[in-house]
Motif scaffolding. Structure first.
Motif, mmCIF file in Angstrom:
data_model
loop_
_atom_site.group_PDB
_atom_site.id
_atom_site.type_symbol
_atom_site.label_atom_id
_atom_site.label_comp_id
_atom_site.label_asym_id
_atom_site.label_seq_id
_atom_site.Cartn_x
_atom_site.Cartn_y
_atom_site.Cartn_z
ATOM 1 N N PHE A 1 -55.340 -14.856 67.031
ATOM 2 C CA PHE A 1 -54.287 -13.999 67.567
ATOM 3 C C PHE A 1 -54.799 -12.680 68.148
ATOM 4 C CE2 PHE A 1 -51.854 -16.502 64.400
ATOM 5 C CZ PHE A 1 -50.915 -17.056 65.252
ATOM 6 N N ARG A 2 -55.996 -12.235 67.762
ATOM 7 C CA ARG A 2 -56.463 -10.919 68.184
ATOM 8 C C ARG A 2 -57.741 -10.975 69.021
ATOM 9 N NH1 ARG A 2 -51.859 -8.059 67.437
ATOM 10 N NH2 ARG A 2 -50.952 -8.621 65.414
ATOM 11 N N GLU B 1 -51.122 -8.230 58.218
ATOM 12 C CA GLU B 1 -50.739 -7.782 59.557
ATOM 13 C C GLU B 1 -49.877 -6.526 59.496
ATOM 14 O OE1 GLU B 1 -51.588 -8.739 62.529
ATOM 15 O OE2 GLU B 1 -52.886 -10.383 61.882
ATOM 16 N N ALA C 1 -56.844 -16.208 61.630
ATOM 17 C CA ALA C 1 -55.743 -15.625 62.411
ATOM 18 C C ALA C 1 -56.233 -14.430 63.225
ATOM 19 C CB ALA C 1 -54.609 -15.210 61.480
ATOM 20 N N ASN C 2 -57.147 -13.647 62.677
ATOM 21 C CA ASN C 2 -57.718 -12.539 63.446
ATOM 22 C C ASN C 2 -58.368 -13.046 64.726
ATOM 23 O OD1 ASN C 2 -56.975 -10.427 61.787
ATOM 24 N ND2 ASN C 2 -58.880 -10.413 60.622
#
Length: 286
Positions: free
Chosen positions: A180-181, A124, A176-177
């Motif tokens: 969270f994105r 990140e 997580a990509n």
């Protein structure tokens, strides 16, 4: 009996992990292929609706027509919108459960969780730094970060555990990509569309960049998953170089198909790179 049941639960969990990973990666690869294979819209009607490209496909004896709306349709609302994220979450959760097995706890313990967490946070930071200061070369910095993680893991942990930890770190980055994105950006796009506005393009672009990272990380993760069945690759000195070469070859395989879908391909280059990579791995892991 307790051990017998635990063994069965472990095998079922492993099967579920593999099955959800196949579904997740298959869906991801399909949409990358679709995005690279679209024909630009040439009709006024499609352009007025916000269509940037379309594709006719044939599968199972039926014809399909797929269209891309980069910022959502300009007229009308989308009903029965299908979201692709549970496959990723299920893969990650089952992988974390497998990481709690006795082999990894005995050899890694809390250091394993710290390695995974620091690896994701480092990714990140790299993405933030590249976007804030240069806006370029993020893929190269990520590749160097993965190489560093590979070297440290093979230095700190036993070979088999190190390989799986590197794969778990990459899988965590991928999930997580999405969490969270990609998904927050998609939810914001849907909210703007329902409110009658076009979503901001920067949010869509960031989600696309993270999705592109995921498509290149997918095959290296599979390399580490399969390494569990090939101890000759991990249980030797210089194993970090073996893993680095295997992951590089996996990235090149993925890039081969991405370029092929775009109509850009140099066969001779890929033949030499693939042959050289195979020779290096064979030499390092006799």
């Amino acid at each position: 009996m307790d051990t017998y049941l635990l063994d069965w639960l472990h095998e079922l969990l492993r099967y579920g992990h593999i099955a959800t990973a196949m579904i997740w990666i298959g869906a991801s690869f399909f949409f990358v292929w679709l995005d690279n294979s679209l024909v630009p819209a040439d009709g006024e009607g499609d352009r007025d609706l916000g269509v940037s490209g379309s594709l006719w496909a044939l599968y199972g004896g039926a014809f399909y027509n797929m269209r891309k709306f980069p910022l959502g349709p300009r007229r009308g609302a989308v009903s029965h919108l299908h979201w692709l994220y549970w496959e990723s979450y299920a893969t990650w959760l089952s992988g974390m459960a497998l990481l709690l097995g006795p082999l990894y706890v005995a050899h890694a313990g809390w250091a394993a969780w710290g390695f995974i967490l620091v690896g994701w946070l480092g990714y990140e930071v790299l993405c933030w730094a590249c976007r804030s200061f240069s806006g370029r070369y993020v893929a190269w910095w990520v590749a160097l970060g993965v190489l560093l993680a590979d070297r440290l893991a093979c230095q700190w942990f036993p070979g088999q555990v190190a390989f799986l930890l590197v794969g778990t770190m990459l899988g965590t980055i991928m999930t997580a990509n999405i969490f969270f994105r990609v998904i927050p950006g998609q939810r914001a796009s849907v909210a703007h569309m329902l409110a009658g506005h076009l979503p901001p393009s920067h949010g869509v672009q960031r989600g696309k960049v993270r999705s592109l990272h995921n498509t290149y990380l997918a095959l290296p993760v599979l390399v580490t998953m399969l390494s569990h069945h090939n101890p000759m690759l991990s249980e030797r000195s210089g194993n970090w170089v073996v893993l680095a070469v295997l992951m590089l070859m996996a990235v090149l395989v993925r890039h081969f198909f991405v370029e092929r879908h775009k109509g850009r391909l140099r066969w001779e280059l890929w033949m030499w790179v693939g042959g050289l990579g195979t020779a290096v791995v064979a030499w390092l892991a006799p």
